[in-house]
Design a protein around this motif. Structure first.
Motif, PDB file in Angstrom:
ATOM      1  N   ALA A  42      -1.642   3.251   3.734  1.00  0.00           N
ATOM      2  CA  ALA A  42      -0.600   2.630   3.440  1.00  0.00           C
ATOM      3  C   ALA A  42       0.140   2.306   4.211  1.00  0.00           C
ATOM      4  N   ILE A  43       0.575   2.975   5.421  1.00  0.00           N
ATOM      5  CA  ILE A  43       1.031   3.464   6.508  1.00  0.00           C
ATOM      6  C   ILE A  43       0.793   2.306   7.629  1.00  0.00           C
ATOM      7  N   VAL A  44      -1.155   2.358   7.775  1.00  0.00           N
ATOM      8  CA  VAL A  44      -1.290   2.021   9.371  1.00  0.00           C
ATOM      9  C   VAL A  44      -0.439   0.471   8.824  1.00  0.00           C
ATOM     10  N   ARG A  45      -0.317  -0.531   7.893  1.00  0.00           N
ATOM     11  CA  ARG A  45       0.300  -1.710   8.382  1.00  0.00           C
ATOM     12  C   ARG A  45       1.318  -2.157   8.335  1.00  0.00           C
ATOM     13  N   GLU A  46       2.799  -0.699   8.806  1.00  0.00           N
ATOM     14  CA  GLU A  46       3.630  -0.620   8.796  1.00  0.00           C
ATOM     15  C   GLU A  46       4.752  -1.423   7.390  1.00  0.00           C
ATOM     16  N   LEU A  85       4.289 -15.494  -4.704  1.00  0.00           N
ATOM     17  CA  LEU A  85       3.418 -15.151  -3.438  1.00  0.00           C
ATOM     18  C   LEU A  85       2.333 -14.594  -3.689  1.00  0.00           C
ATOM     19  N   GLU A  86       1.572 -14.691  -2.854  1.00  0.00           N
ATOM     20  CA  GLU A  86       0.456 -13.228  -3.022  1.00  0.00           C
ATOM     21  C   GLU A  86       0.669 -12.243  -2.338  1.00  0.00           C
ATOM     22  N   PRO A  87       0.366 -11.131  -2.869  1.00  0.00           N
ATOM     23  CA  PRO A  87       0.003  -9.758  -2.552  1.00  0.00           C
ATOM     24  C   PRO A  87       0.106  -9.788  -0.997  1.00  0.00           C
ATOM     25  N   ARG A  88      -0.415 -10.906  -0.642  1.00  0.00           N
ATOM     26  CA  ARG A  88      -0.686 -10.040   0.853  1.00  0.00           C
ATOM     27  C   ARG A  88       0.716 -10.125   2.031  1.00  0.00           C
ATOM     28  N   GLU A  89       1.336 -12.380   0.716  1.00  0.00           N
ATOM     29  CA  GLU A  89       2.451 -12.752   1.524  1.00  0.00           C
ATOM     30  C   GLU A  89       3.225 -11.491   2.004  1.00  0.00           C
ATOM     31  N   ARG A  90       3.557 -10.456   1.107  1.00  0.00           N
ATOM     32  CA  ARG A  90       4.873  -9.844   0.213  1.00  0.00           C
ATOM     33  C   ARG A  90       5.005  -8.570   0.841  1.00  0.00           C
ATOM     34  N   GLY A  91       4.049  -8.124   2.178  1.00  0.00           N
ATOM     35  CA  GLY A  91       4.672  -7.083   3.229  1.00  0.00           C
ATOM     36  C   GLY A  91       4.660  -6.218   1.916  1.00  0.00           C
ATOM     37  N   CYS A  92       3.697  -5.394   1.025  1.00  0.00           N
ATOM     38  CA  CYS A  92       4.062  -4.420   0.009  1.00  0.00           C
ATOM     39  C   CYS A  92       3.165  -3.621   0.068  1.00  0.00           C
ATOM     40  N   ALA A  93       3.014  -2.153   0.854  1.00  0.00           N
ATOM     41  CA  ALA A  93       1.529  -1.387   0.549  1.00  0.00           C
ATOM     42  C   ALA A  93       1.543  -0.498  -0.217  1.00  0.00           C
ATOM     43  N   MET A  94       0.069  -0.209  -1.612  1.00  0.00           N
ATOM     44  CA  MET A  94       0.527   0.159  -1.868  1.00  0.00           C
ATOM     45  C   MET A  94      -0.671   1.665  -2.300  1.00  0.00           C
ATOM     46  N   VAL A  95       0.277   2.444  -2.848  1.00  0.00           N
ATOM     47  CA  VAL A  95      -1.270   3.809  -3.033  1.00  0.00           C
ATOM     48  C   VAL A  95      -1.744   4.098  -5.074  1.00  0.00           C
ATOM     49  N   PHE A  96      -2.552   3.988  -4.774  1.00  0.00           N
ATOM     50  CA  PHE A  96      -3.221   3.622  -6.655  1.00  0.00           C
ATOM     51  C   PHE A  96      -3.101   5.014  -6.402  1.00  0.00           C
ATOM     52  N   GLN A  97      -2.957   5.164  -8.408  1.00  0.00           N
ATOM     53  CA  GLN A  97      -3.286   6.858  -8.966  1.00  0.00           C
ATOM     54  C   GLN A  97      -4.986   6.507  -8.876  1.00  0.00           C
ATOM     55  N   ASN A  98      -5.640   5.998  -8.511  1.00  0.00           N
ATOM     56  CA  ASN A  98      -6.756   6.739  -8.263  1.00  0.00           C
ATOM     57  C   ASN A  98      -7.560   6.336  -6.841  1.00  0.00           C
ATOM     58  N   TYR A  99      -6.855   5.572  -5.998  1.00  0.00           N
ATOM     59  CA  TYR A  99      -6.941   6.434  -4.486  1.00  0.00           C
ATOM     60  C   TYR A  99      -7.707   4.777  -4.091  1.00  0.00           C
ATOM     61  N   GLU A 144      -6.421   6.496  14.579  1.00  0.00           N
ATOM     62  CA  GLU A 144      -6.071   7.244  14.777  1.00  0.00           C
ATOM     63  C   GLU A 144      -4.950   7.637  14.505  1.00  0.00           C
ATOM     64  N   ALA A 145      -3.849   6.786  15.215  1.00  0.00           N
ATOM     65  CA  ALA A 145      -2.410   6.837  15.328  1.00  0.00           C
ATOM     66  C   ALA A 145      -1.901   7.663  13.783  1.00  0.00           C
ATOM     67  N   THR A 146      -2.465   6.603  12.920  1.00  0.00           N
ATOM     68  CA  THR A 146      -2.593   7.094  11.364  1.00  0.00           C
ATOM     69  C   THR A 146      -2.497   8.732  10.386  1.00  0.00           C
ATOM     70  N   ALA A 147      -3.805   8.536  11.417  1.00  0.00           N
ATOM     71  CA  ALA A 147      -4.586   9.090  11.034  1.00  0.00           C
ATOM     72  C   ALA A 147      -4.103  10.813  11.323  1.00  0.00           C
ATOM     73  N   TYR A 168      -8.637  -0.683   7.200  1.00  0.00           N
ATOM     74  CA  TYR A 168      -9.804  -2.521   6.596  1.00  0.00           C
ATOM     75  C   TYR A 168      -8.342  -3.695   6.763  1.00  0.00           C
ATOM     76  N   ALA A 169      -7.212  -2.835   6.737  1.00  0.00           N
ATOM     77  CA  ALA A 169      -5.921  -4.252   6.648  1.00  0.00           C
ATOM     78  C   ALA A 169      -5.801  -4.660   8.064  1.00  0.00           C
ATOM     79  N   LEU A 170      -5.490  -4.023   8.965  1.00  0.00           N
ATOM     80  CA  LEU A 170      -5.498  -4.887   9.811  1.00  0.00           C
ATOM     81  C   LEU A 170      -7.026  -5.664  10.730  1.00  0.00           C
TER      82      LEU A 170
END
Lengths: 369, 294
Positions: free
Chosen positions: A147-151, A70-84, A115-118, A98-100
């Motif tokens: 990462a959070i906003v996508r739930e 599966l492509e990354p977008r089909e896996r339902g994962c969110a990631m936080v990178f080391q360099n953001y 706004e809720a996420t912020a 952006y994800a939304l």
């Protein structure tokens, strides 16, 4: 939320194997920390879960569904990178949203969710800023918000705190912990920092050389390290390790004048074998030199840590650390004795590096000859 | 410790700068000054005897429909070749950037066309695009007479645009590729995690981050299309058929050296210079401000 099953996963670049068959089951809502030195394959494993790295062998299943192809977008994962990895040409709001936007969420709902996420990550005041106008900690929050906003079902963290200064790191650590309690998403957090690992994880996975050395709760990993590597990697200062022989009296012999009693319940077949003996710095005590049962050493130097101090002693060339809670001025070269309780001793096989189990609590006679 | 060498005497400093100043003067200011002088005088074809005529040369040019034709041809050529050269280069670079081994080799191979002198390039394309023997002769065999740059003005314009674009595609490609590769990999990965597919990532992430390079290449390409096109036109079409490819820079040469109208040609080169300066100024003024994202 989702469970993750990793079965026999391998990764090889050309002929170069980096991950050799990893098996790991992660329960739904669990916070797993993968700990290991750099180059141990921990980030590669995480990226295989994310779908950013192809899986050379074995399979990864999220919620029972094999995701290998599966492509990354089909896996339902969110990631936080080391360099953001923030998009430099977008504002904070655009970064988070952006994800939304890609998912085609209508504009009104998008704004509401951004706004809720912020609010969750404390960035309400910065929504119109570009990443370049933010501090390191704020950028980290944007990355979290994104990462959070996508739930997502699964959160992946790739050493997200290693670019922050020490104080901010502690604060963000607490925040991640709180966030996980609030959102409850299954999380995998990769780090080389053992303090981060101990404080964040429900369970720790210690990796070395592309293999899992131990899986367990932070306390388990600390108190019963499964291998010599784990013993030396987890804990600060590192566990004292010395190689010697077990003689028939249930005594560990390092050299002629340094013998340490070990529990007599040990497997009889080990008698006469070479083993590695480990003692945590805080399990050893300093006593007057010459005290019965103590091993002689000399003070090398003392590390003052404020709340405590670590006395580094010298055992004829082998360094041995002892933690002290009381202030003590000891110049280099002071002779001391080190007392070790047999119950605090860890034994590891020299050949395999694995832990040798014994029933704790039964002390062998200290000086039987 | 101050390591920098300092000179108390300004004469030594001037002496050091002198070789460069002489070069700039001899090859830039002197010819420009001479052109400026000729543009306002009437120069005898055989030399000697200038007569001051003020703006007459310019007036004559700007009231000449043939000159306006060459301006519009130059515009078509500039926009067409810039669009093709940049568009193709961008597409090639975007696809090359996606996991391609040995891009080092690509870089050097693609820059070679830029090193080829325009006349040599023109000659090559004259053969390639020849209606009777070139690649397109196959098309002519199916539909006789559909392609003939020697007779059809549009075909001739297309031919010179293709030749010029070919030279600059490689040049642009290298700039685009290195700009693309300086975009951190993790940005693309983050976009992939955000659910964005390859095409969407190009549009949302890569292109916006390329804007400084896009702008730089736009300025270079437009400017060069006004100046570097002479050799190609001269070899491939000589401005024909029926002035269909008579670009401004070619007309300067033709009127000056073939028509022996030095003053008219000098006035044209002043106009061309002003036009290029103006275009560059407009680009910096109105496009550059949309470029910076930091």
């Amino acid at each position: 939320m989702a469970s993750i099953a990793i079965r026999g996963v391998r990764k090889a670049y050309a002929k170069n194997a980096v991950v050799h068959g990893v098996d790991l089951d992660i329960a739904s809502r669990e916070f797993i920390v993968i700990l290991g030195p750099s180059g141990c394959g921990k980030s590669t494993l995480l990226r295989m879960v994310a779908g950013l790295e192809e899986i050379s062998g074995g399979e990864i299943a999220i919620d029972g569904r094999v995701v290998n192809n599966l492509e990354p977008r089909e896996r339902g994962c969110a990631m936080v990178f080391q360099n953001y990895a923030l998009y430099p040409h977008m504002t904070v709001a655009e970064n988070i949203g952006y994800a939304l936007k890609v998912a085609g969420v209508p504009k009104d709902e998008r704004r509401r969710r951004v706004e809720a996420t912020a609010k969750i990550v404390g960035l309400e005041a910065y929504l119109d800023r570009r990443p370049a106008a933010l501090s390191g900690g704020q950028r980290q929050r944007v990355a979290m918000g994104r990462a959070i906003v996508r739930e997502p079902k699964v959160f992946l963290f790739d050493e997200p705190l290693s670019n922050l200064d020490a104080k901010l790191r502690v604060a963000m650590r607490a925040e991640i912990r709180r966030l996980h309690r609030r959102l409850g998403a299954t999380s995998i957090f990769v780090t080389h920092d053992q303090v981060e690992a101990m404080t964040l994880g429900d369970r720790l996975v210690v990796m070395n050389g592309g293999r899992i050395e131990q899986v367990g709760s932070p306390a388990e990993v600390y108190n019963r390290p499964a291998s010599r590597f784990v013993a030396s990697f987890v804990g600060s200062p590192a566990m004292n390790l010395m190689e010697g022989t077990i003689d028939r009296h249930g005594v560990f012999v390092y050299d002629a004048e340094r013998q340490i009693p070990i529990p007599a319940t040990l497997d009889a077949r080990l008698v006469g074998h070479k083993v590695a003996l480990g003692v945590r710095a805080e399990a050893a005590r300093l006593v007057e030199p010459g005290t019965a049962g103590s091993i002689p050493a000399t003070v090398d130097f003392v590390e003052e840590l404020g709340a405590g101090r670590v006395v580094h002693t010298d055992l004829d060339g082998l360094s041995f650390a002892v933690s002290l809670s009381t202030p003590n001025v000891m110049p280099a070269g002071t002779p001391v004795g080190i007392a070790i309780d047999p119950r605090d001793v860890h034994l590891f096989s020299i050949e395999t590096g694995l832990r040798i189990e014994f029933a704790a609590g039964i002390a062998a006679p200290a000086n039987s000859n | 410790m101050e390591k920098r060498a300092t000179f108390s005497s300004t004469t030594i400093g001037i002496l050091f700068a002198l070789p460069m100043l002489v070069l700039i003067f001899v090859f830039f200011y002197w010819p420009s000054g001479q052109a400026l002088f000729w543009a306002f005088t009437l120069e005898q074809p055989w030399g000697g005897g200038n007569r001051w005529v003020g703006f007459q040369n310019f007036q004559q040019l700007l009231s000449d429909p043939v000159y306006w034709n060459s301006i519009s041809r130059s515009m078509i050529f500039g926009l067409g070749s810039t669009a093709i050269a940049m568009g193709m280069a961008l597409i090639l670079a975007l696809f090359t950037d996606r996991e391609l081994r040995g891009h080092g080799a690509y870089r050097s191979i693609f820059v070679w066309p830029y090193a080829i002198a325009a006349p040599a390039l023109g000659l090559a394309f004259r053969f390639i695009l020849a209606p009777e023997a070139g690649l397109l002769s196959l098309i002519n065999q199916v539909w006789p007479g559909i392609w003939n740059p020697a007779l059809d003005g549009n075909d001739a314009m297309i031919a010179v645009i293709i030749a010029f674009s070919w030279k600059y595609i490689g040049y642009n490609f290298i700039f685009f590729l290195s700009a693309l590769q300086s975009i951190p990999r993790s940005l693309i990965e983050a976009a992939a995690m955000d659910g964005s597919g390859p095409a969407r990532r190009m549009w949302d992430i890569q292109l916006p981050l390329l804007t400084p390079t896009l702008f730089f290449l736009l300025v270079i390409n437009i400017t060069e299309s006004f100046q570097d096109s002479f050799g190609i036109v001269d070899i491939m079409t000589q401005g024909g058929p029926a002035r269909a490819t008579e670009l401004m820079v070619y007309k300067i040469y033709f009127d000056g050296f073939k028509g022996l109208d030095y003053s008219g040609a000098a006035a044209q080169s002043i106009i061309l210079m002003v036009l290029v300066i103006l275009l560059t100024f407009v680009q910096f003024r109105f496009i550059e401000r949309r470029v910076h994202y930091k």
